[in-house]
Design an enzyme around this catalytic site. Structure first.
Site, PDB file in Angstrom:
ATOM      1  N   HIS A 311      -3.847   4.724   3.510  1.00  0.00           N
ATOM      2  CA  HIS A 311      -2.955   4.406   4.626  1.00  0.00           C
ATOM      3  C   HIS A 311      -3.709   3.530   5.607  1.00  0.00           C
ATOM      4  CE1 HIS A 311      -0.144   4.915   7.925  1.00  0.00           C
ATOM      5  NE2 HIS A 311       0.709   5.305   7.003  1.00  0.00           N
ATOM      6  N   ASP A 368       4.096   9.776   0.806  1.00  0.00           N
ATOM      7  CA  ASP A 368       4.857   9.482  -0.412  1.00  0.00           C
ATOM      8  C   ASP A 368       4.358  10.228  -1.634  1.00  0.00           C
ATOM      9  OD1 ASP A 368       6.676   7.709   0.670  1.00  0.00           O
ATOM     10  OD2 ASP A 368       5.237   6.069   0.631  1.00  0.00           O
TER      11      ASP A 368
HETATM   12  N1  ACO Z   1      -5.804   3.112  -4.727  1.00  0.00           N
HETATM   13  C1  ACO Z   1      -7.008   2.553  -4.953  1.00  0.00           C
HETATM   14  N2  ACO Z   1      -7.714   1.860  -4.043  1.00  0.00           N
HETATM   15  C2  ACO Z   1      -7.173   1.733  -2.834  1.00  0.00           C
HETATM   16  C3  ACO Z   1      -5.934   2.304  -2.502  1.00  0.00           C
HETATM   17  C4  ACO Z   1      -5.241   3.010  -3.492  1.00  0.00           C
HETATM   18  N3  ACO Z   1      -4.063   3.571  -3.249  1.00  0.00           N
HETATM   19  N4  ACO Z   1      -5.638   2.034  -1.212  1.00  0.00           N
HETATM   20  C5  ACO Z   1      -6.667   1.316  -0.750  1.00  0.00           C
HETATM   21  N5  ACO Z   1      -7.599   1.145  -1.721  1.00  0.00           N
HETATM   22  C6  ACO Z   1      -8.894   0.460  -1.588  1.00  0.00           C
HETATM   23  C7  ACO Z   1      -8.724  -1.058  -1.581  1.00  0.00           C
HETATM   24  O1  ACO Z   1      -8.808  -1.592  -2.884  1.00  0.00           O
HETATM   25  C8  ACO Z   1      -9.866  -1.474  -0.684  1.00  0.00           C
HETATM   26  O2  ACO Z   1     -11.063  -1.393  -1.429  1.00  0.00           O
HETATM   27  P1  ACO Z   1     -12.270  -2.445  -1.130  1.00  0.00           P
HETATM   28  O3  ACO Z   1     -12.745  -2.125   0.265  1.00  0.00           O
HETATM   29  O4  ACO Z   1     -13.270  -2.156  -2.193  1.00  0.00           O
HETATM   30  O5  ACO Z   1     -11.668  -3.814  -1.226  1.00  0.00           O
HETATM   31  C9  ACO Z   1      -9.919  -0.366   0.371  1.00  0.00           C
HETATM   32  O6  ACO Z   1      -9.412   0.790  -0.288  1.00  0.00           O
HETATM   33  C10 ACO Z   1      -9.105  -0.674   1.618  1.00  0.00           C
HETATM   34  O7  ACO Z   1      -7.763  -0.911   1.190  1.00  0.00           O
HETATM   35  P2  ACO Z   1      -6.786  -1.970   1.821  1.00  0.00           P
HETATM   36  O8  ACO Z   1      -5.785  -2.395   0.795  1.00  0.00           O
HETATM   37  O9  ACO Z   1      -7.592  -3.039   2.499  1.00  0.00           O
HETATM   38  O10 ACO Z   1      -6.108  -1.076   2.928  1.00  0.00           O
HETATM   39  P3  ACO Z   1      -4.805  -1.427   3.736  1.00  0.00           P
HETATM   40  O11 ACO Z   1      -4.896  -0.696   5.011  1.00  0.00           O
HETATM   41  O12 ACO Z   1      -4.608  -2.914   3.813  1.00  0.00           O
HETATM   42  O13 ACO Z   1      -3.624  -0.866   2.826  1.00  0.00           O
HETATM   43  C11 ACO Z   1      -2.094   0.622   1.837  1.00  0.00           C
HETATM   44  C12 ACO Z   1      -2.998   0.351   3.038  1.00  0.00           C
HETATM   45  C13 ACO Z   1      -1.175  -0.585   1.584  1.00  0.00           C
HETATM   46  C14 ACO Z   1      -1.208   1.833   2.153  1.00  0.00           C
HETATM   47  C15 ACO Z   1      -2.985   0.911   0.584  1.00  0.00           C
HETATM   48  O14 ACO Z   1      -3.791   2.050   0.801  1.00  0.00           O
HETATM   49  C16 ACO Z   1      -2.160   1.085  -0.680  1.00  0.00           C
HETATM   50  O15 ACO Z   1      -1.834   0.084  -1.344  1.00  0.00           O
HETATM   51  N6  ACO Z   1      -1.776   2.359  -1.060  1.00  0.00           N
HETATM   52  C17 ACO Z   1      -0.954   2.575  -2.217  1.00  0.00           C
HETATM   53  C18 ACO Z   1       0.501   2.312  -1.864  1.00  0.00           C
HETATM   54  C19 ACO Z   1       1.093   3.398  -0.985  1.00  0.00           C
HETATM   55  O16 ACO Z   1       0.950   4.580  -1.245  1.00  0.00           O
HETATM   56  N7  ACO Z   1       1.806   2.967   0.059  1.00  0.00           N
HETATM   57  C20 ACO Z   1       2.476   3.878   0.975  1.00  0.00           C
HETATM   58  C21 ACO Z   1       1.844   3.789   2.322  1.00  0.00           C
HETATM   59  S1  ACO Z   1       2.496   5.011   3.404  1.00  0.00           S
HETATM   60  C22 ACO Z   1       4.021   4.457   3.790  1.00  0.00           C
HETATM   61  O17 ACO Z   1       4.347   3.319   3.798  1.00  0.00           O
HETATM   62  C23 ACO Z   1       4.961   5.468   4.108  1.00  0.00           C
END
Ligand code: ACO
Length: 436
Positions: A311, A368
């Site tokens: 998140h 979620d």
């Molecule tokens: N699985 C694996 N790796 C992940 C995940 C994940 N679910 N989420 C983040 N990471 C990793 C990224 O690859 C990144 O790694 P790095 O530093 O080696 O490059 C690091 O964690 C930071 O992730 P970002 O994508 O930069 O984080 P951001 O804050 O931009 O994204 C998000 C947040 C979109 C929610 C992300 O965690 C994600 O894609 N989660 C899966 C989708 C999801 O569950 N979305 C629902 C969100 S809650 C809602 O909307 C109600």
């Protein structure tokens, strides 16, 4: 360039220029540096892709402490609201700022009850959408259509029109969502019945089959109400910021909310609840162990993410996820549903939480992760999960839109950019551009 704080001012040095910036005090969480004069005074803009560090507004509605796993609506902890309130009461709380008296709540419920009905003309629109259309596409279209059906409620600067639009949106949204489902199933559209609660009407209009009674235990209604409460607002997330941005152009409430629906449909936002179930089914159907799946997630080249994890704001357990996890166990037991996917979800969570990759990045289950399992046990197909999220988030969108409209500091949303394209060049006629 260096910034140093001085009481409630911040001094920013840019080359030999020095600029004093005011700060805005937060009642909880981070204070804000007011960077609006930056461009006019220095010629520079603030660059912050994905708004990791940019507050677009001040707000009195929702507070999140992502490190401590805290979520409060108008000051009330989400745990107390989930346990003791109802969705319509929470809607009033978010929109008006305080808990209503009994008379106010009953008056509001009666007003919503009265407006749940959709005219026959409106009902026609569900038959022109293809049955295979994703429910979020139809939902966005239907909400846009509301602007055509209720022109007397469109003026964002007329408080009584805004009150009417608020009631119409909250009242008709469950009816619209139930009709989207029934149309996909090929079943007749039912009417709301006065005297049934908001949640009862929604569930019955969605699931009742011709000639049959719709009879589910109270836990079904209570769980659905709780899930809606948990989704009701989440401050400046992607869809809410979209609603505010669209509304900042003085766009009416319906069309602003339709923009929120579009943003919510993406798999990185509200679409994640559907993706979680797809992911868990994929693990089950292909006989993959949670550990093998995790290896794929960590090897980023495979393009797999652990959906329902991570998140932007929560860097600890999402407090909503903690409530949903407990609820999932209780609801499945009460409904007598045994779901292998719940066991897989528990296993995946355990593996992830003990893995360094997730610990280092502070990735925990979000709201979620377990939500879809409850919806599935209730009988909703995966494609309906995000519309259910939209129904829950509606009070938040409305409250935030209304706060934005009434904010004296509000201006049309218009970010700057840092241009990195080519410099000026002359147009080359088609015949002079070479073969490829
Ligand atoms: N699985 C694996 N790796 C992940 C995940 C994940 N679910 N989420 C983040 N990471 C990793 C990224 O690859 C990144 O790694 P790095 O530093 O080696 O490059 C690091 O964690 C930071 O992730 P970002 O994508 O930069 O984080 P951001 O804050 O931009 O994204 C998000 C947040 C979109 C929610 C992300 O965690 C994600 O894609 N989660 C899966 C989708 C999801 O569950 N979305 C629902 C969100 S809650 C809602 O909307 C109600």
């Amino acid at each position: 360039m260096a910034a140093a704080e001085n009481a409630s001012k911040v001094r920013l040095k840019v080359g030999d220029k020095s600029l004093e910036l005011a700060t805005t005090r937060a009642t909880a969480g981070a204070d804000g540096i007011v960077i609006s004069p930056l461009m006019s005074r220095t010629g520079l803009v603030a660059l912050d892709p994905g708004y990791l560090n940019t507050a677009a507004c001040t707000s009195e509605i929702t507070f999140i402490d992502g490190d401590a796993g805290v979520l409060r609506y108008r000051g009330y902890p989400i745990e107390q609201l989930a346990e003791r309130s109802t969705f319509l009461e929470v809607a009033l709380l978010l929109i008006r700022g305080d808990l209503p008296s009994r008379a106010e709540l009953e008056g509001f419920e009666a007003r919503i009850d009265k407006h749940m009905y959709l005219s026959d003309d409106f009902r026609q629109i569900f038959s022109v959408m293809p049955r295979r259309a994703h429910p979020m596409a139809t939902l966005g279209a239907a909400i846009n259509m509301m602007a055509g059906f209720y022109p007397e409620s469109l003026d964002p600067l007329d408080p009584s029109a805004v009150r009417l639009a608020t009631a119409l949106m909250l009242a008709k949204m469950p009816t619209i969502i139930s009709y989207i489902y029934r149309r996909a199933q090929g079943n007749a559209l039912l009417y709301p019945q006065q005297g049934q609660s908001y949640i009862q009407n929604f569930a019955r209009m969605t699931f009742q089959l011709p000639g049959e009674r719709f009879d589910v235990p109270d836990v079904f209604y209570r769980a659905l109400d709780t899930l809606l409460i948990l989704h009701a607002d989440h401050e400046q997330n992607c869809s809410t910021s979209s609603v505010r941005m669209i509304g900042s152009a003085r766009t009416n409430l319906f069309m602003s909310v339709a923009g929120g629906v579009a943003a919510l449909s993406g798999p990185l936002h509200g679409g994640a609840n559907e993706s979680v179930l797809e992911m868990l089914s994929h693990i089950r159907d292909n006989g993959i162990s949670p550990k093998e799946f995790m290896a794929k997630v960590k090897n980023k080249s495979a393009g797999a993410r652990l959906m329902g994890f991570g998140h932007r704001v929560y860097k600890s357990y999402d407090p909503r996820a903690a409530i949903v996890k407990k609820l999932a166990d209780a609801v499945l037991e009460a409904l007598g549903v045994r779901d292998e996917l719940l066991d897989i979800a528990h296993e995946v969570e355990q593996v992830a939480l003990s893995d360094d990759y997730f610990a280092e990045r502070r990735l925990y289950p979000n709201v979620d992760f377990y939500t879809g399992i409850i919806y599935r046990a209730m009988g909703f197909p995966g494609s309906m999960f995000t519309p259910l999220f939209a129904l829950g988030r509606l009070p938040g969108w409305i409250a935030q839109w209304r706060e934005m409209i009434n904010d004296p500091a509000g201006r049309i949303g218009r970010p700057r950019q840092v241009y990195v394209g080519l410099g000026e060049r002359d147009y080359v006629p088609l015949g002079e551009r070479g073969d490829d």
